[in-house]
Write an enzyme that holds these catalytic residues in place. Sequence first.
Site, PDB file in Angstrom:
ATOM      1  N   ASP A  62       1.532  -0.389   8.921  1.00 11.22           N
ATOM      2  CA  ASP A  62       2.812  -0.658   8.523  1.00 11.22           C
ATOM      3  C   ASP A  62       3.165   0.665   7.420  1.00 11.22           C
ATOM      4  O   ASP A  62       4.637   0.361   6.345  1.00 11.22           O
ATOM      5  CB  ASP A  62       2.214  -1.264   7.231  1.00 11.22           C
ATOM      6  CG  ASP A  62       2.138  -2.745   7.486  1.00 11.22           C
ATOM      7  OD1 ASP A  62       2.236  -2.969   8.822  1.00 11.22           O
ATOM      8  OD2 ASP A  62       2.014  -4.287   6.777  1.00 11.22           O
ATOM      9  N   VAL A  87      -4.165   8.157  -4.764  1.00 10.36           N
ATOM     10  CA  VAL A  87      -3.542   9.456  -4.029  1.00 10.36           C
ATOM     11  C   VAL A  87      -2.023   8.773  -4.703  1.00 10.36           C
ATOM     12  O   VAL A  87      -1.417   7.570  -4.578  1.00 10.36           O
ATOM     13  CB  VAL A  87      -3.099   9.093  -2.388  1.00 10.36           C
ATOM     14  CG1 VAL A  87      -2.316  10.199  -2.208  1.00 10.36           C
ATOM     15  CG2 VAL A  87      -4.786   9.353  -1.655  1.00 10.36           C
ATOM     16  N   PHE A 141      -6.239  -2.577   7.516  1.00  4.73           N
ATOM     17  CA  PHE A 141      -6.403  -2.536   9.060  1.00  4.73           C
ATOM     18  C   PHE A 141      -6.510  -1.555   9.295  1.00  4.73           C
ATOM     19  O   PHE A 141      -7.047  -1.129  10.420  1.00  4.73           O
ATOM     20  CB  PHE A 141      -5.726  -3.674   9.716  1.00  4.73           C
ATOM     21  CG  PHE A 141      -5.652  -4.686   9.210  1.00  4.73           C
ATOM     22  CD1 PHE A 141      -6.883  -5.355   8.583  1.00  4.73           C
ATOM     23  CD2 PHE A 141      -4.785  -5.504  10.110  1.00  4.73           C
ATOM     24  CE1 PHE A 141      -7.185  -6.609   8.582  1.00  4.73           C
ATOM     25  CE2 PHE A 141      -5.017  -6.701  10.121  1.00  4.73           C
ATOM     26  CZ  PHE A 141      -6.255  -7.283   9.187  1.00  4.73           C
ATOM     27  N   GLY A 142      -5.393  -0.285   9.153  1.00  2.00           N
ATOM     28  CA  GLY A 142      -5.280   0.950  10.058  1.00  2.00           C
ATOM     29  C   GLY A 142      -6.318   1.800   9.543  1.00  2.00           C
ATOM     30  O   GLY A 142      -6.692   2.355  10.714  1.00  2.00           O
ATOM     31  N   GLU A 167       3.122 -20.314   4.982  1.00  2.00           N
ATOM     32  CA  GLU A 167       1.488 -20.607   5.279  1.00  2.00           C
ATOM     33  C   GLU A 167       1.242 -21.066   3.138  1.00  2.00           C
ATOM     34  O   GLU A 167       0.692 -21.861   3.174  1.00  2.00           O
ATOM     35  CB  GLU A 167       0.797 -19.334   5.401  1.00  2.00           C
ATOM     36  CG  GLU A 167       0.770 -19.182   6.568  1.00  2.00           C
ATOM     37  CD  GLU A 167      -0.072 -17.893   7.719  1.00  2.00           C
ATOM     38  OE1 GLU A 167      -0.681 -18.113   8.586  1.00  2.00           O
ATOM     39  OE2 GLU A 167       0.079 -16.783   6.739  1.00  2.00           O
TER      40      GLU A 167
HETATM   41  C1  LIG Z   1       0.142 -13.567   5.967  1.00  2.00           C
HETATM   42  C2  LIG Z   1      -0.171 -12.377   6.723  1.00  2.00           C
HETATM   43  C3  LIG Z   1      -0.143 -13.028   8.293  1.00  2.00           C
HETATM   44  C4  LIG Z   1      -0.281 -12.250   8.929  1.00  2.00           C
HETATM   45  N1  LIG Z   1      -1.010 -12.462  10.088  1.00  2.00           N
HETATM   46  C5  LIG Z   1      -1.222 -11.085  11.495  1.00  2.00           C
HETATM   47  C6  LIG Z   1      -1.134 -11.291  12.244  1.00  2.00           C
HETATM   48  O1  LIG Z   1      -1.451 -12.253  12.692  1.00  2.00           O
HETATM   49  N2  LIG Z   1      -1.702 -10.400  13.065  1.00  2.00           N
HETATM   50  C7  LIG Z   1      -0.670  -8.963  13.214  1.00  2.00           C
HETATM   51  O2  LIG Z   1      -1.585  -8.055  13.537  1.00  2.00           O
HETATM   52  N3  LIG Z   1      -0.341  -8.502  11.961  1.00  2.00           N
HETATM   53  C8  LIG Z   1      -0.782  -9.833  10.520  1.00  2.00           C
HETATM   54  N4  LIG Z   1      -0.236  -9.224   9.651  1.00  2.00           N
HETATM   55  C9  LIG Z   1      -0.655  -8.211   9.478  1.00  2.00           C
HETATM   56  C10 LIG Z   1      -1.310  -7.624   9.071  1.00  2.00           C
HETATM   57  O3  LIG Z   1      -2.524  -7.714   7.715  1.00  2.00           O
HETATM   58  C11 LIG Z   1      -0.263  -5.944   8.370  1.00  2.00           C
HETATM   59  O4  LIG Z   1       0.984  -5.457   9.185  1.00  2.00           O
HETATM   60  C12 LIG Z   1      -1.886  -4.842   8.485  1.00  2.00           C
HETATM   61  O5  LIG Z   1      -2.590  -5.388   7.496  1.00  2.00           O
HETATM   62  C13 LIG Z   1      -1.236  -3.556   7.963  1.00  2.00           C
HETATM   63  O6  LIG Z   1      -2.057  -2.411   8.066  1.00  2.00           O
HETATM   64  P1  LIG Z   1      -2.044  -1.115   7.130  1.00  2.00           P
HETATM   65  O7  LIG Z   1      -3.644  -0.495   7.697  1.00  2.00           O
HETATM   66  O8  LIG Z   1      -1.148  -0.462   7.655  1.00  2.00           O
HETATM   67  O9  LIG Z   1      -2.369  -1.683   5.971  1.00  2.00           O
HETATM   68  P2  LIG Z   1      -3.159  -2.368   4.808  1.00  2.00           P
HETATM   69  O10 LIG Z   1      -4.052  -3.181   5.745  1.00  2.00           O
HETATM   70  O11 LIG Z   1      -2.363  -3.627   3.745  1.00  2.00           O
HETATM   71  O12 LIG Z   1      -3.969  -1.185   4.120  1.00  2.00           O
HETATM   72  C14 LIG Z   1      -3.475  -0.539   2.727  1.00  2.00           C
HETATM   73  C15 LIG Z   1      -4.939   0.044   2.072  1.00  2.00           C
HETATM   74  O13 LIG Z   1      -4.532   1.132   1.775  1.00  2.00           O
HETATM   75  C16 LIG Z   1      -4.220   1.414   0.763  1.00  2.00           C
HETATM   76  N5  LIG Z   1      -3.351   2.546  -0.496  1.00  2.00           N
HETATM   77  C17 LIG Z   1      -2.769   2.038  -0.763  1.00  2.00           C
HETATM   78  N6  LIG Z   1      -1.480   2.694  -1.350  1.00  2.00           N
HETATM   79  C18 LIG Z   1      -2.527   3.710  -1.643  1.00  2.00           C
HETATM   80  C19 LIG Z   1      -2.970   4.981  -2.976  1.00  2.00           C
HETATM   81  N7  LIG Z   1      -1.306   5.342  -2.916  1.00  2.00           N
HETATM   82  N8  LIG Z   1      -4.230   5.263  -2.876  1.00  2.00           N
HETATM   83  C20 LIG Z   1      -4.969   4.604  -2.059  1.00  2.00           C
HETATM   84  N9  LIG Z   1      -5.144   3.659  -1.220  1.00  2.00           N
HETATM   85  C21 LIG Z   1      -3.708   3.378  -0.910  1.00  2.00           C
HETATM   86  C22 LIG Z   1      -5.137   0.184  -0.088  1.00  2.00           C
HETATM   87  O14 LIG Z   1      -5.424  -0.654  -1.084  1.00  2.00           O
HETATM   88  C23 LIG Z   1      -5.264  -1.093   1.079  1.00  2.00           C
HETATM   89  O15 LIG Z   1      -6.688  -0.953   1.313  1.00  2.00           O
HETATM   90  C24 LIG Z   1      -0.587 -10.751   8.384  1.00  2.00           C
HETATM   91  C25 LIG Z   1       0.447 -10.549   7.325  1.00  2.00           C
HETATM   92  C26 LIG Z   1       0.186 -11.322   6.155  1.00  2.00           C
HETATM   93  C27 LIG Z   1       0.781 -11.452   5.034  1.00  2.00           C
END
Ligand SMILES: Cc1cc2nc3c(=O)[nH]c(=O)nc-3n(C[C@H](O)[C@H](O)[C@H](O)COP(=O)(O)OP(=O)(O)OC[C@H]3O[C@@H](n4cnc5c(N)ncnc54)[C@H](O)[C@@H]3O)c2cc1C
Length: 305
Positions: free
Chosen positions: A304, A83, A18-19, A175
């Site tokens: 996150d 990474v 997402f981020g 869920e």
């Molecule tokens: C069941 C459920 C329901 C949810 N509902 C909501 C909602 O309604 N509203 C809301 O705002 N949020 C919701 N969330 C939370 C939301 O999905 C997360 O907060 C969000 O995905 C976090 O985004 P992010 O970019 O930090 O990490 P992520 O989306 O998890 O992306 C991290 C990425 O980093 C990559 N990565 C990790 N480590 C490495 C590495 N060492 N090298 C290369 N790549 C790497 C991964 O492959 C992944 O693609 C929900 C989550 C769940 C599980």
Amino acid sequence: MTGQAQNPHHVVIVGAGFGGLETTYRLAGAPVRITLIDRRNHHLFQPLPYQVATASLATSEIAWPIRSLVRNRPEVTTLFASVKGIDAAGRRVLLEDDTDVAYDTLVLATGARHAYFGHDEWEPFAPGLKTLEDATTLRRRILVAFERAERERDPARRAAWMTFVIIGAGPTGVELAGTIAELARSTLPPDFRSIDTHEARVVLIEAGPRVLGGFPEDLSAYTLTSLERIGVEVVLGQAVTECTADSVVYGGKRLDTRTLIWAAGVRASRAAEWLGAPADRAGRLQVAPDLTVPGHPESFAIGDT
Ligand SMILES: Cc1cc2nc3c(=O)[nH]c(=O)nc-3n(C[C@H](O)[C@H](O)[C@H](O)COP(=O)(O)OP(=O)(O)OC[C@H]3O[C@@H](n4cnc5c(N)ncnc54)[C@H](O)[C@@H]3O)c2cc1C
């Protein structure tokens, strides 16, 4: 001229969740070139793997190739790589294959991973639900459990195949429990001959005092009533103390089950360790209000992470 030649300032974004993806979209038109690194070749819509695990959605409905999402952005390069660290002084991202990528600005968006509270040995018995592979593995386990129950003559063993235990009653656990109950009570009954899938037990175990502990109390109460109405057995205030291939122990009781699912905890990725920067108890990097990492003004941590 290519986007790379026009824009010397290099932004490296680690993580296309997402981020990371939103950052890439918001930088459209900025005078930068971008390298987007992810260890998976697809972006996953993180809230929906439970729908794949319970056979309600196909994988293609919740995941898309990262390359195709940035197809029309010539200044964006996608790198399929994992990474393993950061050389902050040299401004280089270190990859598992022992190569590295130099950056001017770094955006860390690596999300979270499962946390087994010091019991990593439980993971094979109680897999979590974070990736597309987790979702398809769980879908196979859940559907195969009903198949095995259909052919099992021994009542105790059949009951174990028909018992689904979810550990942790946050959004994922709630869920999952609700959807497995609906699967057993609404979708599957006409397809089986020897078993009555209505008899499947779905047990949701939570160490805290209520389901959805991070939400307002009235929503927890509403959710609890809704779960119980569809037949989910909710156990509150009991921590799991053992997970094995065929049972779970909580509150001093052993319950025979062949399907255990972990939804009890997540921990931030290792980004804080990579930078040697301070993190909170869940491993999340502590950041300034503008999301820069203290001591690293060229590095941002989002989502996150
Ligand atoms: C069941 C459920 C329901 C949810 N509902 C909501 C909602 O309604 N509203 C809301 O705002 N949020 C919701 N969330 C939370 C939301 O999905 C997360 O907060 C969000 O995905 C976090 O985004 P992010 O970019 O930090 O990490 P992520 O989306 O998890 O992306 C991290 C990425 O980093 C990559 N990565 C990790 N480590 C490495 C590495 N060492 N090298 C290369 N790549 C790497 C991964 O492959 C992944 O693609 C929900 C989550 C769940 C599980």
